[in-house]
Design a protein around this motif. Structure first.
Motif, PDB file in Angstrom:
ATOM      1  N   GLU A 104     -11.266 -19.382 -14.868  1.00  0.00           N
ATOM      2  CA  GLU A 104     -12.494 -18.843 -15.447  1.00  0.00           C
ATOM      3  C   GLU A 104     -13.619 -19.736 -14.947  1.00  0.00           C
ATOM      4  OE1 GLU A 104     -12.326 -18.168 -19.660  1.00  0.00           O
ATOM      5  OE2 GLU A 104     -10.271 -17.397 -19.516  1.00  0.00           O
ATOM      6  N   TRP A 105     -14.283 -19.259 -13.897  1.00  0.00           N
ATOM      7  CA  TRP A 105     -15.256 -20.060 -13.170  1.00  0.00           C
ATOM      8  C   TRP A 105     -16.544 -20.227 -13.963  1.00  0.00           C
ATOM      9  CZ3 TRP A 105     -13.194 -22.412  -9.178  1.00  0.00           C
ATOM     10  CH2 TRP A 105     -12.102 -21.837  -8.539  1.00  0.00           C
ATOM     11  N   GLY A 106     -17.118 -21.420 -13.825  1.00  0.00           N
ATOM     12  CA  GLY A 106     -18.423 -21.688 -14.409  1.00  0.00           C
ATOM     13  C   GLY A 106     -19.523 -21.168 -13.496  1.00  0.00           C
ATOM     14  N   GLU A 107     -20.743 -21.459 -13.877  1.00  0.00           N
ATOM     15  CA  GLU A 107     -21.903 -21.007 -13.107  1.00  0.00           C
ATOM     16  C   GLU A 107     -21.871 -21.567 -11.690  1.00  0.00           C
ATOM     17  OE1 GLU A 107     -26.736 -21.474 -13.336  1.00  0.00           O
ATOM     18  OE2 GLU A 107     -25.591 -21.495 -15.187  1.00  0.00           O
ATOM     19  N   GLU A 108     -22.193 -20.726 -10.735  1.00  0.00           N
ATOM     20  CA  GLU A 108     -22.169 -21.123  -9.326  1.00  0.00           C
ATOM     21  C   GLU A 108     -23.500 -21.760  -8.928  1.00  0.00           C
ATOM     22  OE1 GLU A 108     -19.927 -18.772  -6.186  1.00  0.00           O
ATOM     23  OE2 GLU A 108     -22.000 -18.186  -5.771  1.00  0.00           O
ATOM     24  N   VAL A 109     -23.417 -22.821  -8.112  1.00  0.00           N
ATOM     25  CA  VAL A 109     -24.615 -23.428  -7.533  1.00  0.00           C
ATOM     26  C   VAL A 109     -24.586 -23.172  -6.023  1.00  0.00           C
ATOM     27  CG1 VAL A 109     -24.841 -25.207  -9.311  1.00  0.00           C
ATOM     28  CG2 VAL A 109     -23.555 -25.718  -7.245  1.00  0.00           C
ATOM     29  N   ARG A 110     -25.750 -23.174  -5.418  1.00  0.00           N
ATOM     30  CA  ARG A 110     -25.871 -22.933  -3.983  1.00  0.00           C
ATOM     31  C   ARG A 110     -26.134 -24.268  -3.289  1.00  0.00           C
ATOM     32  NH1 ARG A 110     -27.671 -18.331  -0.705  1.00  0.00           N
ATOM     33  NH2 ARG A 110     -28.673 -19.142   1.165  1.00  0.00           N
ATOM     34  N   THR A 152       0.669 -29.380 -16.735  1.00  0.00           N
ATOM     35  CA  THR A 152      -0.158 -29.511 -15.535  1.00  0.00           C
ATOM     36  C   THR A 152      -1.580 -29.064 -15.832  1.00  0.00           C
ATOM     37  OG1 THR A 152       1.780 -29.044 -14.176  1.00  0.00           O
ATOM     38  CG2 THR A 152      -0.361 -28.877 -13.102  1.00  0.00           C
ATOM     39  N   TRP A 153      -2.530 -29.966 -15.580  1.00  0.00           N
ATOM     40  CA  TRP A 153      -3.958 -29.678 -15.739  1.00  0.00           C
ATOM     41  C   TRP A 153      -4.654 -30.101 -14.459  1.00  0.00           C
ATOM     42  CZ3 TRP A 153      -6.177 -27.352 -19.920  1.00  0.00           C
ATOM     43  CH2 TRP A 153      -5.361 -27.209 -21.040  1.00  0.00           C
ATOM     44  N   LEU A 154      -5.532 -29.243 -13.966  1.00  0.00           N
ATOM     45  CA  LEU A 154      -6.279 -29.608 -12.764  1.00  0.00           C
ATOM     46  C   LEU A 154      -7.668 -28.997 -12.799  1.00  0.00           C
ATOM     47  CD1 LEU A 154      -6.107 -26.970 -10.528  1.00  0.00           C
ATOM     48  CD2 LEU A 154      -3.741 -27.655 -10.732  1.00  0.00           C
ATOM     49  N   GLY A 155      -8.544 -29.628 -12.048  1.00  0.00           N
ATOM     50  CA  GLY A 155      -9.886 -29.105 -11.869  1.00  0.00           C
ATOM     51  C   GLY A 155      -9.982 -28.500 -10.481  1.00  0.00           C
ATOM     52  N   LEU A 156     -10.759 -27.441 -10.378  1.00  0.00           N
ATOM     53  CA  LEU A 156     -10.999 -26.781  -9.099  1.00  0.00           C
ATOM     54  C   LEU A 156     -12.494 -26.749  -8.836  1.00  0.00           C
ATOM     55  CD1 LEU A 156      -8.732 -23.654  -9.713  1.00  0.00           C
ATOM     56  CD2 LEU A 156      -8.144 -25.659  -8.335  1.00  0.00           C
ATOM     57  N   VAL A 157     -12.882 -27.102  -7.619  1.00  0.00           N
ATOM     58  CA  VAL A 157     -14.264 -26.939  -7.176  1.00  0.00           C
ATOM     59  C   VAL A 157     -14.174 -26.185  -5.852  1.00  0.00           C
ATOM     60  CG1 VAL A 157     -16.407 -28.075  -6.485  1.00  0.00           C
ATOM     61  CG2 VAL A 157     -15.007 -29.057  -8.331  1.00  0.00           C
ATOM     62  N   GLN A 158     -14.501 -24.906  -5.924  1.00  0.00           N
ATOM     63  CA  GLN A 158     -14.329 -24.033  -4.763  1.00  0.00           C
ATOM     64  C   GLN A 158     -15.648 -23.870  -4.009  1.00  0.00           C
ATOM     65  OE1 GLN A 158     -13.385 -19.762  -5.325  1.00  0.00           O
ATOM     66  NE2 GLN A 158     -11.556 -20.220  -4.089  1.00  0.00           N
ATOM     67  N   LEU A 159     -15.538 -23.959  -2.679  1.00  0.00           N
ATOM     68  CA  LEU A 159     -16.691 -23.772  -1.787  1.00  0.00           C
ATOM     69  C   LEU A 159     -16.522 -22.458  -1.037  1.00  0.00           C
ATOM     70  CD1 LEU A 159     -16.741 -27.347  -0.168  1.00  0.00           C
ATOM     71  CD2 LEU A 159     -17.825 -26.616  -2.288  1.00  0.00           C
ATOM     72  N   ARG A 160     -17.482 -21.565  -1.179  1.00  0.00           N
ATOM     73  CA  ARG A 160     -17.419 -20.279  -0.484  1.00  0.00           C
ATOM     74  C   ARG A 160     -18.628 -20.164   0.430  1.00  0.00           C
ATOM     75  NH1 ARG A 160     -18.200 -15.897  -3.030  1.00  0.00           N
ATOM     76  NH2 ARG A 160     -19.509 -16.770  -4.633  1.00  0.00           N
ATOM     77  N   LEU A 161     -18.390 -20.041   1.743  1.00  0.00           N
ATOM     78  CA  LEU A 161     -19.479 -19.879   2.711  1.00  0.00           C
ATOM     79  C   LEU A 161     -20.140 -18.537   2.459  1.00  0.00           C
ATOM     80  CD1 LEU A 161     -20.967 -21.136   5.124  1.00  0.00           C
ATOM     81  CD2 LEU A 161     -19.290 -20.008   6.611  1.00  0.00           C
ATOM     82  N   LEU A 162     -21.441 -18.556   2.229  1.00  0.00           N
ATOM     83  CA  LEU A 162     -22.182 -17.340   1.927  1.00  0.00           C
ATOM     84  C   LEU A 162     -22.676 -16.697   3.219  1.00  0.00           C
ATOM     85  CD1 LEU A 162     -24.259 -18.719  -1.075  1.00  0.00           C
ATOM     86  CD2 LEU A 162     -22.141 -17.378  -1.186  1.00  0.00           C
ATOM     87  N   ALA A 163     -22.715 -15.391   3.242  1.00  0.00           N
ATOM     88  CA  ALA A 163     -23.193 -14.661   4.422  1.00  0.00           C
ATOM     89  C   ALA A 163     -24.704 -14.828   4.542  1.00  0.00           C
ATOM     90  CB  ALA A 163     -22.853 -13.174   4.282  1.00  0.00           C
ATOM     91  N   GLY A 164     -25.132 -14.931   5.803  1.00  0.00           N
ATOM     92  CA  GLY A 164     -26.559 -14.972   6.120  1.00  0.00           C
ATOM     93  C   GLY A 164     -27.234 -16.109   5.530  1.00  0.00           C
ATOM     94  N   VAL A 223     -25.249 -26.959   3.457  1.00  0.00           N
ATOM     95  CA  VAL A 223     -24.495 -28.030   4.101  1.00  0.00           C
ATOM     96  C   VAL A 223     -24.805 -28.045   5.596  1.00  0.00           C
ATOM     97  CG1 VAL A 223     -22.169 -28.859   4.590  1.00  0.00           C
ATOM     98  CG2 VAL A 223     -22.654 -27.799   2.392  1.00  0.00           C
ATOM     99  N   PRO A 224     -25.236 -29.197   6.141  1.00  0.00           N
ATOM    100  CA  PRO A 224     -25.544 -29.270   7.568  1.00  0.00           C
ATOM    101  C   PRO A 224     -24.329 -29.500   8.470  1.00  0.00           C
ATOM    102  CG  PRO A 224     -26.173 -31.320   6.508  1.00  0.00           C
ATOM    103  CD  PRO A 224     -25.662 -30.409   5.431  1.00  0.00           C
ATOM    104  N   GLY A 225     -23.150 -29.744   7.885  1.00  0.00           N
ATOM    105  CA  GLY A 225     -21.947 -30.042   8.667  1.00  0.00           C
ATOM    106  C   GLY A 225     -20.970 -30.836   7.828  1.00  0.00           C
ATOM    107  N   PRO A 226     -20.222 -31.749   8.445  1.00  0.00           N
ATOM    108  CA  PRO A 226     -19.207 -32.511   7.705  1.00  0.00           C
ATOM    109  C   PRO A 226     -19.809 -33.288   6.534  1.00  0.00           C
ATOM    110  CG  PRO A 226     -19.003 -32.889  10.063  1.00  0.00           C
ATOM    111  CD  PRO A 226     -20.268 -32.124   9.861  1.00  0.00           C
ATOM    112  N   VAL A 227     -18.994 -33.422   5.476  1.00  0.00           N
ATOM    113  CA  VAL A 227     -19.385 -34.208   4.306  1.00  0.00           C
ATOM    114  C   VAL A 227     -18.308 -35.253   4.047  1.00  0.00           C
ATOM    115  CG1 VAL A 227     -20.691 -32.306   3.275  1.00  0.00           C
ATOM    116  CG2 VAL A 227     -18.318 -32.660   2.600  1.00  0.00           C
ATOM    117  N   GLY A 267     -24.049 -24.290   6.818  1.00  0.00           N
ATOM    118  CA  GLY A 267     -24.496 -23.068   6.153  1.00  0.00           C
ATOM    119  C   GLY A 267     -24.642 -23.267   4.662  1.00  0.00           C
ATOM    120  N   ALA A 268     -24.903 -22.169   3.980  1.00  0.00           N
ATOM    121  CA  ALA A 268     -25.042 -22.184   2.521  1.00  0.00           C
ATOM    122  C   ALA A 268     -23.710 -21.821   1.885  1.00  0.00           C
ATOM    123  CB  ALA A 268     -26.119 -21.207   2.087  1.00  0.00           C
ATOM    124  N   TYR A 269     -23.345 -22.598   0.877  1.00  0.00           N
ATOM    125  CA  TYR A 269     -22.092 -22.387   0.161  1.00  0.00           C
ATOM    126  C   TYR A 269     -22.377 -22.089  -1.305  1.00  0.00           C
ATOM    127  CZ  TYR A 269     -19.380 -24.209   4.072  1.00  0.00           C
ATOM    128  OH  TYR A 269     -18.790 -24.375   5.304  1.00  0.00           O
TER     129      TYR A 269
END
Length: 167
Positions: free
Chosen positions: A102-108, A155-167, A111-115, A140-142
């Motif tokens: 159950e994902w929380g609010e997405e932030v934009r 088992t408990w874990l946190g997820l932080v998902q990065l999705r490359l946005l179009a355009g 990213v200029p390249g490697p982190v 690009g923008a994620y």
């Protein structure tokens, strides 16, 4: 079948941060002459993720819990180890955790390249001493979203998902 272990990054108690390589020298960590250091700013992030300006870019702060964190490129996701009897148990729960999160609010995040992911207390100029994890991202923008999930009774874990946005 040989399984390769993933590389985990830990902190000394504060948040982890993913800083774009191009602005690493501008991250002062807990050092600095300011009344509030960069580390203090990272600690003020309320919630599982947040963005902080660094140079002409932004860093992604993984807040809430100083859990050991790995990046799984096949899932485009930072996985945060909160509780599991083994790495294998934790990682085997990731697909179901992603499907039921159950994902929380997405932030934009632009990213200029490697982190580099490391303990936010370290200055960016000393990251080699902090044993950072280099995450290769396409510029690009994620969309970044986070969730805490329990894919099994122990088992408990946190997820932080990065999705490359179009355009």
């Amino acid at each position: 079948m040989v399984r390769h272990r993933v590389r985990w990054v830990e902190s000394g108690g504060g948040p982890l941060i993913a800083v774009p390589e191009t602005v690493l020298p501008f991250w002062a960590g807990a050092d600095g002459d300011e009344t509030a250091s960069d580390y203090d700013r990272a600690c003020e992030i309320d919630g599982p993720v947040g963005l902080l300006p660094v140079g002409d870019s932004a860093a992604l702060v993984l807040g809430d819990e100083p859990a050991a964190t790995a990046y799984l490129p096949d899932h485009g996701t930072f996985v945060r180890w909160c509780a599991a009897d083994s790495e294998a148990e934790l990682l085997s729960g990731v697909p179901s955790a992603l499907a039921t999160a159950e994902w929380g609010e997405e932030v934009r995040w632009k990213v200029p390249g490697p982190v580099f992911l490391f303990d936010s207390a370290w200055p960016g100029t000393e990251t080699e001493r902090a044993a950072p994890l280099c995450v290769t991202l396409t510029p690009g923008a994620y969309g970044v979203r986070a969730a805490w999930v329990s894919p099994g009774p122990e088992t408990w874990l946190g997820l932080v998902q990065l999705r490359l946005l179009a355009g």
